[in-house]
Design a protein around this motif. Sequence first.
Motif, PDB file in Angstrom:
ATOM      1  N   MET A 184       0.835  -1.212   0.000  1.00 51.24           N
ATOM      2  CA  MET A 184       0.000   0.000   0.000  1.00 51.24           C
ATOM      3  C   MET A 184       0.864   1.255   0.000  1.00 51.24           C
ATOM      4  SD  MET A 184      -3.152  -0.921   2.563  1.00 51.24           S
ATOM      5  CE  MET A 184      -4.387  -2.135   2.107  1.00 51.24           C
ATOM      6  N   GLY A 185       1.655   1.402  -1.076  1.00 50.94           N
ATOM      7  CA  GLY A 185       2.589   2.521  -1.127  1.00 50.94           C
ATOM      8  C   GLY A 185       1.920   3.870  -1.251  1.00 50.94           C
ATOM      9  N   SER A 231       0.855   2.000  -5.888  1.00 48.51           N
ATOM     10  CA  SER A 231      -0.339   1.614  -5.137  1.00 48.51           C
ATOM     11  C   SER A 231      -0.408   0.101  -4.973  1.00 48.51           C
ATOM     12  CB  SER A 231      -1.599   2.091  -5.870  1.00 48.51           C
ATOM     13  OG  SER A 231      -1.752   1.386  -7.096  1.00 48.51           O
ATOM     14  N   MET A 232      -1.311  -0.347  -4.108  1.00 49.56           N
ATOM     15  CA  MET A 232      -1.516  -1.774  -3.884  1.00 49.56           C
ATOM     16  C   MET A 232      -1.921  -2.478  -5.170  1.00 49.56           C
ATOM     17  SD  MET A 232      -4.104  -3.617  -1.178  1.00 49.56           S
ATOM     18  CE  MET A 232      -4.232  -5.406  -1.103  1.00 49.56           C
ATOM     19  N   ILE A 237       1.608   6.253  -9.383  1.00 49.27           N
ATOM     20  CA  ILE A 237       0.911   7.538  -9.285  1.00 49.27           C
ATOM     21  C   ILE A 237       1.936   8.654  -9.157  1.00 49.27           C
ATOM     22  CG2 ILE A 237      -0.767   8.896  -7.965  1.00 49.27           C
ATOM     23  CD1 ILE A 237      -1.693   6.121  -6.774  1.00 49.27           C
ATOM     24  N   GLU A 238       1.843   9.640 -10.049  1.00 49.29           N
ATOM     25  CA  GLU A 238       2.676  10.828  -9.928  1.00 49.29           C
ATOM     26  C   GLU A 238       1.967  11.824  -9.023  1.00 49.29           C
ATOM     27  OE1 GLU A 238       4.887  14.324 -12.559  1.00 49.29           O
ATOM     28  OE2 GLU A 238       3.275  13.130 -13.460  1.00 49.29           O
ATOM     29  N   VAL A 239       2.631  12.240  -7.963  1.00 50.01           N
ATOM     30  CA  VAL A 239       2.064  13.209  -7.031  1.00 50.01           C
ATOM     31  C   VAL A 239       2.343  14.609  -7.566  1.00 50.01           C
ATOM     32  CG1 VAL A 239       2.082  14.098  -4.673  1.00 50.01           C
ATOM     33  CG2 VAL A 239       2.404  11.644  -5.082  1.00 50.01           C
ATOM     34  N   ASP A 279      -5.886   2.663  -2.289  1.00 52.48           N
ATOM     35  CA  ASP A 279      -5.404   1.417  -1.683  1.00 52.48           C
ATOM     36  C   ASP A 279      -6.500   0.733  -0.868  1.00 52.48           C
ATOM     37  OD1 ASP A 279      -2.904   1.409  -2.792  1.00 52.48           O
ATOM     38  OD2 ASP A 279      -1.884   2.264  -1.046  1.00 52.48           O
ATOM     39  N   ALA A 280      -7.325   1.526  -0.193  1.00 54.92           N
ATOM     40  CA  ALA A 280      -8.424   0.939   0.575  1.00 54.92           C
ATOM     41  C   ALA A 280      -9.444   0.282  -0.352  1.00 54.92           C
ATOM     42  CB  ALA A 280      -9.093   2.005   1.435  1.00 54.92           C
TER      43      ALA A 280
END
Length: 497
Positions: free
Chosen positions: A233-234, A339-340, A345-347, A360-361
């Motif tokens: 879950m990065g 992500s899981m 994902i680029e922030v 992730d949830a």
Amino acid sequence: MTLKFATTTDAPESAATPCIVVGLFEDRTLSAAATRVDEKSGGAIKRLVESGDATGKPGTSTLLFGLAGIAAPRVLVIGLGEQKKVDAAAFNRVAGDAARALKGLPIDAAVSYLTEIDVPDRDSAWKLRSAALAADNQAYRYTATFKAKDAPKTPQLESIAFAAAANDANVARALTEATAIANGVRFARELGNLPPNICNPAFLAAQAKQIADAHAGVTLEVLEREDMQKLGMGSLLGVSQGSANPPKLIVLRWQGKDEKTRPYALVGKGITFDTGGISIKPGPGMEEMKFDMCGAAGVLGAFLAAVELKLPLNLVCIVPAVENMPDGNAYRPSDILTSMSGLTIEVLNTDAEGRLILCDALTYAQKFDPEVIIDAATLTGACVVALGKHASGLMTRDDELADQLLNAGNVTHDRAWRLPLWDEYQSQLESGFADVANIGGKYAGAITAGCFLARFTNGRRWAHLDIAGTAWEEGRKGLATGRPVPLLAQYLIDRSA
């Protein structure tokens, strides 16, 4: 403590209670109960109308004390507005007006006859439940962080009865539902109103444990940072990096049917305080970011209501609980998170963090093979601009699910409005460095946030509720509303029918 609700068949002139509530229309027509009170008191209400002291206009109320021939010492006359404009929304407003007026009186009980008013396309059970929820909403007081005070010298409203036909099973069920939903709303409001130095991720986990401990059939699992690292879950963990408060992934389960029955899954954004991270928010108004966990509070409250009603369904409630803070270890704009789901994902903005914990949830929720996944989140200021403070934003590609949720919102007056999730918007999330960017630019911010989440729910029946405009009231003294507990609870009740 939630108000105690009851029904009564007593005539208004004989009800033994500190106060009765009756209605007056703007055209000077009295409600049925007001007519009886007027007749038994020798025209007391009509004299007020003729003198102009009672107008029947919306939002007005008049208190009469010590009327001859009336058992109750107080009669509260509530303005009902125009007869032809009485609909579900108007009834909810009137019920709230009455509850607000009762809250200011030195009484511990009352009887309301407003449930006798005709509301098109609404039955007696709906009127009773709506009036009960309005009463409890107004009776709520936040006291948790004030200096302890002596017991109030004057009584405070503790119970309210509503006029209803005798032996009506639907009315009895409505009272039970009202109590459970009111408990869920109060639970959510209290969590939302608590300050972030109390209501942090560990506190949310402790509150979930209290629910599990108090109800048979409920189980709890709390995933710690190490557990989430093993699951990959990065994205969620990236948001948590700058906080001294460790993240929690809270998983509550209700077993209302056999294990083979697929559950419904509720996922709630639990940012217990949102500074914006490195993309820090402006100072003015930042104190309201304690409310950024109201999605979590909402799904926990809806879960509590469903459990108290013992709904015959299986339910999973997942809360990613994180604090978004800036420190030397905080994640940065231009970081790439994995992500899981495996998507990178680029922030581009660390203040678009809610979608990063939700993705992730949402991926984790799919391990339960749910029938439906619904997430609730104070996700975007853009939704507030689009819909204001009255409607939550609803996004889904499933027309049937959209209709079910919109109907649940209309029944409870916890309304939502559907926004599109067209593929054309997905191009705004393109990145030159990762599979997806975490923001979509200046335009359609609420929709592109929903589009982001949609990438993590492919092949699933899923809906997203953006409650950024509806989760709390405006102003420094604004309180959490408890939304969308009523909408979600009604949706689950409907699935149990």
